[in-house]
Design a protein around this motif. Structure first.
Motif, mmCIF file in Angstrom:
data_model
loop_
_atom_site.group_PDB
_atom_site.id
_atom_site.type_symbol
_atom_site.label_atom_id
_atom_site.label_comp_id
_atom_site.label_asym_id
_atom_site.label_seq_id
_atom_site.Cartn_x
_atom_site.Cartn_y
_atom_site.Cartn_z
ATOM 1 N N SER A 229 0.930 -5.028 3.222
ATOM 2 C CA SER A 229 0.302 -5.668 2.061
ATOM 3 C C SER A 229 -1.160 -5.253 1.958
ATOM 4 O O SER A 229 -1.805 -4.934 2.972
ATOM 5 N N ALA A 230 -1.658 -5.277 0.754
ATOM 6 C CA ALA A 230 -3.054 -4.942 0.475
ATOM 7 C C ALA A 230 -3.444 -5.559 -0.856
ATOM 8 O O ALA A 230 -2.590 -5.877 -1.701
ATOM 9 N N TRP A 231 -4.754 -5.753 -1.013
ATOM 10 C CA TRP A 231 -5.270 -6.317 -2.258
ATOM 11 C C TRP A 231 -5.311 -5.246 -3.342
ATOM 12 O O TRP A 231 -5.640 -4.092 -3.079
ATOM 13 N N ARG A 232 -5.000 -5.673 -4.539
ATOM 14 C CA ARG A 232 -5.241 -4.857 -5.728
ATOM 15 C C ARG A 232 -6.143 -5.658 -6.651
ATOM 16 O O ARG A 232 -5.762 -6.720 -7.146
ATOM 17 N N GLY B 294 -6.280 -0.684 -0.208
ATOM 18 C CA GLY B 294 -5.916 -1.251 -1.491
ATOM 19 C C GLY B 294 -6.497 -0.398 -2.607
ATOM 20 O O GLY B 294 -6.951 0.733 -2.389
ATOM 21 N N PRO C 262 0.828 -1.214 0.000
ATOM 22 C CA PRO C 262 0.000 0.000 0.000
ATOM 23 C C PRO C 262 0.855 1.255 0.000
ATOM 24 O O PRO C 262 2.038 1.224 0.343
ATOM 25 N N LEU D 194 -9.738 -3.509 1.537
ATOM 26 C CA LEU D 194 -8.764 -4.232 0.726
ATOM 27 C C LEU D 194 -7.417 -4.337 1.414
ATOM 28 O O LEU D 194 -6.483 -4.922 0.846
ATOM 29 N N GLY D 195 -7.288 -3.767 2.600
ATOM 30 C CA GLY D 195 -6.029 -3.883 3.324
ATOM 31 C C GLY D 195 -5.872 -5.265 3.951
ATOM 32 O O GLY D 195 -6.832 -5.846 4.467
#
Length: 396
Positions: free
Chosen positions: A226-229, A123, A115, A219-220
């Motif tokens: 880290s986080a979702w994309r 995210g 992030p 989305l975190g």
């Protein structure tokens, strides 16, 4: 000659001195209408709008039926959908057997990234829109649409040179075309505006961010680590007008179908757990490694908590020659490809939600203006369409 005799037998001269083709099969009449609409789209459309109707039978303020089919991909995606505008009962064009149907598909894939330092818990969502020659005859292999409405990509050779002109049109169609050319005003801007795929792609991204449809904090994965994309890949299967609305609705439907998988976090490394049943109820899994205990954190898979659905409503603006001095235009809701070509890029799009909030309002083209009453009418229609489609797209 025999050829002239056969041609004379197929034609009869009417009272006005023009010729009509008499064919027992309807394909001959459909060919004439298709050719007329391709060569003179504005004159063809005016034949209907002068009677307060559109070529597909809809009134000016009616949209085509919307069909949403979720979870069309069972592999290689975590959420998908297909949206179709038209294709239902009464949506067939009177000019031929072609169905005025715009169809778009979308699929969601996931990436794990770092992030931004300014938003360590958030995210993001990325959208990619593509088209191909299968989308329509005017699209090239790069997904760009040509503005030549008469021949699409068929009028050019492989080397880019102009091919030989087709044979002469029948007498009755030539007379109609020549008459409409003489009656067409030279001051009107009727150059069609090709569909810009990259412009629609950028507009969808901006609309998703401004509408807060997806809460980026959901989305975190691990704060600051880290986080979702989410990558939403959208493809236009068939373009028969109003790709803007179909693409945005399809992206929202795919995000609604998205389910984040269970993940296991171990010292900053994120692993996707495919068998979620093995981790039910377990938030931390102790592991032994060299006599030292380490704890790998697990997070259950879940769907996103979505905000109000941003529902677009695109309207084509056609100049009305009879009321040009009074600044009264013809507004066509959910325009077809033919109506978009005649509008020459003069459109207005209102994005609203079921809470009667205007998320975005944009107008394209400089060849027309809207009155205050027309702007208010567009907003009211947008509110009604948002309430109508929220249950269909989100299922709530």
């Amino acid at each position: 000659s025999k050829e002239n005799t056969a041609t004379t037998d197929r034609k009869t001269k009417d009272i006005q001195g023009e010729y009509s083709i008499h064919n027992d099969e309807s394909s001959g009449q459909e060919w004439i209408l298709d050719a007329y609409s391709a060569l003179e789209p504005r004159s063809y459309l005016e034949e209907f709008t002068s009677q307060n109707v559109r070529p597909d039978g809809r009134p000016f303020s009616a949209s085509r039926p919307v069909t949403v089919l979720p979870s069309i991909f069972t592999r290689n995606s975590y959420g998908s959908a297909m949206v179709t505008l038209g294709g239902g009962v009464g949506s067939s064009s009177n000019s031929g057997t072609h169905s005025c149907c715009t169809r778009v598909i979308a699929a969601c894939t996931l990436l794990v990234g770092h992030p931004s330092p300014s938003t360590p818990n958030e995210g993001d969502v990325d959208v990619t829109l593509t088209a191909s020659p299968l989308t329509g005859p005017r699209f090239d292999t790069m997904g760009r649409e040509s503005g030549n409405i008469t021949s699409g990509n068929y009028g050019m050779g492989n080397d880019g040179t102009q091919q030989q002109q087709p044979q002469q049109l029948p007498g009755n169609l030539s007379n109609i075309i020549s008459r409409t050319h003489n009656n067409t005003s030279t001051n009107d801007n009727t150059t069609p505006s090709p569909t810009d795929i990259k412009e629609i792609e950028s507009w969808i991204r901006r609309t998703l961010r401004s509408s807060r449809f997806v809460n980026p904090t959901e989305l975190g994965i691990e704060t600051g680590v880290s986080a979702w994309r989410i990558r939403v890949s959208v493809h236009v299967l068939n373009h028969e007008g109003n790709v803007w609305d179909a693409a945005l609705l399809c992206v929202c439907a795919a995000l609604s179908d998205l389910r984040l998988p269970m993940v296991e976090i171990d010292r900053g490394v994120v692993r996707i757990v495919k068998n979620e049943s093995s981790g039910d109820g377990a938030q931390q899994q102790p592991q032994k490694n060299g006599g030292n205990k380490k704890k790998a954190q697990r997070r259950k898979g879940r769907s996103l908590t979505l905000g109000p659905l941003p529902v677009p409503l695109t309207i084509a603006i056609l100049p009305n020659d009879e009321n040009l001095a009074k600044n009264k235009n013809i507004l066509l809701v959910d325009p077809t490809h033919l109506e978009e070509d005649v509008a020459a890029g003069n459109t207005v799009t209102a994005v609203c939600n079921a809470n009667e909030e205007i998320v975005e309002f944009q107008k394209k083209g400089s060849g027309s203006r809207l009155s205050v009453e027309q702007v208010a009418a567009v907003a009211c229609m947008g509110f009604g369409r948002a309430k109508e489609l929220e249950m269909l797209v989100l299922g709530r």
